[in-house]
Scaffold this active site. Sequence first.
Site, short mmCIF file in Angstrom:
data_model
loop_
_atom_site.label_atom_id
_atom_site.label_comp_id
_atom_site.label_asym_id
_atom_site.label_seq_id
_atom_site.Cartn_x
_atom_site.Cartn_y
_atom_site.Cartn_z
N LYS A 69 89.00 101.05 68.93
CA LYS A 69 88.34 100.25 69.90
C LYS A 69 87.29 99.25 69.88
O LYS A 69 87.25 98.25 70.84
CB LYS A 69 87.33 101.96 69.90
CG LYS A 69 85.97 101.44 70.55
CD LYS A 69 84.95 102.59 70.53
CE LYS A 69 83.55 102.29 71.18
NZ LYS A 69 82.87 101.13 70.25
N ASN A 70 87.09 98.98 68.64
CA ASN A 70 85.93 97.93 68.75
C ASN A 70 86.50 96.50 68.58
O ASN A 70 86.26 96.14 68.46
CB ASN A 70 85.50 97.68 67.53
CG ASN A 70 84.18 98.99 67.54
OD1 ASN A 70 83.98 99.88 68.87
ND2 ASN A 70 83.14 99.10 66.41
N ARG A 119 78.14 98.88 75.56
CA ARG A 119 77.59 97.71 75.08
C ARG A 119 78.28 96.77 75.02
O ARG A 119 78.07 95.54 75.20
CB ARG A 119 77.59 98.16 73.49
CG ARG A 119 76.73 97.11 72.13
CD ARG A 119 75.76 97.50 72.01
NE ARG A 119 75.64 96.56 71.40
CZ ARG A 119 74.31 95.46 71.26
NH1 ARG A 119 73.30 95.97 72.81
NH2 ARG A 119 73.52 94.26 71.02
N CYS A 156 75.58 103.15 72.87
CA CYS A 156 74.76 103.90 72.35
C CYS A 156 73.35 103.38 71.89
O CYS A 156 73.25 102.24 71.71
CB CYS A 156 75.58 104.01 70.87
SG CYS A 156 77.32 104.93 71.45
N ARG A 181 68.59 97.62 69.72
CA ARG A 181 70.24 96.26 69.79
C ARG A 181 70.09 95.54 70.40
O ARG A 181 70.64 94.45 71.28
CB ARG A 181 71.30 96.93 69.77
CG ARG A 181 71.17 98.96 69.33
CD ARG A 181 72.86 98.94 70.16
NE ARG A 181 73.66 99.02 69.30
CZ ARG A 181 74.85 99.50 69.48
NH1 ARG A 181 75.25 100.57 70.37
NH2 ARG A 181 76.42 98.67 69.55
N GLN A 203 71.18 86.53 69.05
CA GLN A 203 72.47 86.13 68.16
C GLN A 203 73.30 85.13 68.88
O GLN A 203 74.14 84.29 68.53
CB GLN A 203 72.79 86.29 67.22
CG GLN A 203 71.76 87.04 65.87
CD GLN A 203 71.23 85.17 65.17
OE1 GLN A 203 71.13 84.97 64.30
NE2 GLN A 203 69.74 85.67 65.48
N ASP A 216 78.79 103.27 61.23
CA ASP A 216 80.10 104.19 62.29
C ASP A 216 80.42 104.82 61.88
O ASP A 216 80.28 106.55 62.04
CB ASP A 216 80.87 103.26 63.08
CG ASP A 216 81.01 101.42 63.80
OD1 ASP A 216 79.18 102.16 63.97
OD2 ASP A 216 81.52 101.22 63.68
N ILE A 270 71.56 99.42 58.76
CA ILE A 270 71.80 97.97 60.60
C ILE A 270 71.37 99.37 61.20
O ILE A 270 71.10 98.03 62.50
CB ILE A 270 73.37 98.46 60.90
CG1 ILE A 270 73.91 98.38 59.35
CG2 ILE A 270 73.79 97.35 61.82
CD1 ILE A 270 73.98 96.81 58.68
N ARG A 279 84.68 108.14 75.30
CA ARG A 279 84.13 106.45 74.83
C ARG A 279 84.67 105.62 73.25
O ARG A 279 85.29 104.77 73.34
CB ARG A 279 82.91 105.86 74.61
CG ARG A 279 82.18 106.66 76.28
CD ARG A 279 80.75 105.29 75.90
NE ARG A 279 81.14 104.13 75.66
CZ ARG A 279 79.92 103.18 74.58
NH1 ARG A 279 78.83 104.47 74.50
NH2 ARG A 279 80.46 102.75 73.29
N1 EPU Z 1 71.57 92.18 65.99
C1 EPU Z 1 70.71 91.18 66.51
N2 EPU Z 1 71.04 90.43 66.85
C2 EPU Z 1 71.56 90.25 67.53
C3 EPU Z 1 72.93 90.52 67.50
C4 EPU Z 1 72.61 91.97 65.83
O1 EPU Z 1 69.48 91.20 66.00
O2 EPU Z 1 71.81 89.15 68.69
C5 EPU Z 1 72.06 93.37 64.50
C6 EPU Z 1 71.26 94.86 65.30
O3 EPU Z 1 70.80 95.50 66.04
C7 EPU Z 1 71.88 95.76 64.24
C8 EPU Z 1 72.42 94.81 63.72
O4 EPU Z 1 72.18 93.63 63.47
O5 EPU Z 1 70.93 96.24 63.39
C9 EPU Z 1 74.23 94.42 63.16
O6 EPU Z 1 74.86 94.48 64.92
P1 EPU Z 1 75.88 93.84 64.85
O7 EPU Z 1 75.31 93.23 66.51
O8 EPU Z 1 76.71 93.62 64.16
O9 EPU Z 1 76.76 95.87 65.71
P2 EPU Z 1 77.60 94.71 67.31
O10 EPU Z 1 78.20 93.83 67.25
O11 EPU Z 1 76.32 95.23 68.65
C10 EPU Z 1 79.28 96.54 66.59
C11 EPU Z 1 79.78 97.86 66.97
C12 EPU Z 1 78.86 98.99 66.87
C13 EPU Z 1 78.43 99.12 65.15
C14 EPU Z 1 77.89 97.99 64.46
C15 EPU Z 1 78.16 97.22 63.08
C16 EPU Z 1 81.10 97.16 68.87
C17 EPU Z 1 81.90 97.43 70.21
N3 EPU Z 1 80.09 97.55 68.70
O12 EPU Z 1 78.06 96.74 67.37
O13 EPU Z 1 79.94 100.17 66.57
O14 EPU Z 1 77.64 99.90 65.03
O15 EPU Z 1 79.49 96.63 65.01
O16 EPU Z 1 79.25 97.45 62.88
O17 EPU Z 1 82.15 96.48 68.37
C18 EPU Z 1 80.66 102.15 67.25
O18 EPU Z 1 81.39 102.06 67.37
O19 EPU Z 1 80.11 103.76 67.46
C19 EPU Z 1 79.65 101.05 67.70
C20 EPU Z 1 78.10 101.76 67.53
#
Ligand code: EPU
Length: 428
Positions: free
Chosen positions: A22-23, A92, A116, A121, A125, A304, A326, A396
């Site tokens: 999925k991701n 997201r 979610c 979130r 960055q 996850d 996280i 999802r």
């Molecule tokens: N963060 C920041 N600033 C940013 C981006 C992230 O502070 O600009 C923080 C977030 O708040 C969090 C940490 O950095 O505390 C990591 O966030 P990351 O950006 O890595 O998460 P994401 O890319 O939004 C993806 C997966 C998530 C998974 C996370 C961590 C996708 C679409 N989603 O989210 O998957 O939990 O990486 O591995 O790829 C799920 O599949 O259930 C899911 C939530």
Amino acid sequence: MEKLKIAGGYPLKGTIKVSGAKNSAVALIPATILADSPVTIEGLPEISDVLTLQSLLEEIGGTVSFEDGEMRVDPSEMISMPLPSGKVKKLRASYYLMGAMLGRFKKAAIGLPGGCHLGPRPIDQHIKGFEALGAEVTNEQGAIYLRADELRGARIYLDVVSVGATINIMLAAVRAKGRTIIENAAKEPEIIDVATLLTNMGAKIKGAGTDVIRIDGVEELSGCRHTIIPDRIEAGTYMILAAASGSGVLIDNVIPLHLESLIAKLREMKVPIEVGAEQVFIGKADHINSVDIKTLVYPGFPTDLQQPFTTLLTKAEGSAVVTDTIYSARFKHIDELRRMNANIKVEGRSAIVNGPIQLQGAKVKASDLRAGAALVIAGLLAEGITEVTGLEHIDRGYSNLVEKLEGLGATIWREKMSAEELEQLKSS
Ligand code: EPU
């Protein structure tokens, strides 16, 4: 609207096949925007996030077909249509439309993403990266507007290791002028998958999967064919399920290297486990020990899988501490597990799970995708009938969940919710 019903307490046995990740899917599909000719992606999971992205690509003028997991996207007629609201709010990962549209059209307007609710979130960055590449970024009434005369390569240090920011900056940088270096990049397998697709499209990317990624911008990208990697989180969910209530389950289409942290933890718990090249076999685990887990960026224990793993810990002997470094608020499943008789308390960023406990069937609500997975595992482990609402979250991310679990002998089915139940759900 439907709910899931599960008659639990029966051992599961057989083979379960994992779908595409999925991701990765949610980034690969927006990445097709960057090409000038058709891109085909094989092995996509049949989940609602994929269908939502398909219709978003159609909204901006893409011609998309999706059949048997194969999506063909013709991006040649796409335009930089603003998407300030509507379907972008459903997931997201719609933030990847920002990087991809900025990369191709040098402008984009995308509503702030949904997905979610796991605590704050931010996407600061991502924005830092777009600005470093030369984009002007403004937030206007809940939508992010990005504009650039031209994108120029830059050195970008991520203050937080972020999967989304790493991929989004890659998407914007592949057609920028000159060299981009992303430092402190995330190393998740999904990043390598996206880099592989982009490289096959003609991009020049080095170092994906390490914490420094170097991208040399190119003028144009063209179509190609790509096969997605298997979903390590879906595989991990089924491995956890098999450890909780299996009596011999083979999980097929896995890259075991992607799941080393989970495999190590299951071994520590004394779960019988055999690892093959593309399969993992989990034997019947009669007596399992508690272990503490702490979620970390890859290759650490994935956040996850924290929620599904918490359910497994209810069956383990002893007291375990589950810490999510996280996401601060990824504990909404705990109250629901308590309704099912679990002995868990939350203290700050940790949950303390005391076991073993026999879970009991109850009416529970999935607040997010992986909470849903945790509750389905709990339902299969529990005595009696469990009803899970909030299926839109589970849909999802888990492709053909009911059919796959039926294949292991589970008694699980979807049922329409009555008008009265829908009323209750709205007011809860
Ligand atoms: N963060 C920041 N600033 C940013 C981006 C992230 O502070 O600009 C923080 C977030 O708040 C969090 C940490 O950095 O505390 C990591 O966030 P990351 O950006 O890595 O998460 P994401 O890319 O939004 C993806 C997966 C998530 C998974 C996370 C961590 C996708 C679409 N989603 O989210 O998957 O939990 O990486 O591995 O790829 C799920 O599949 O259930 C899911 C939530």
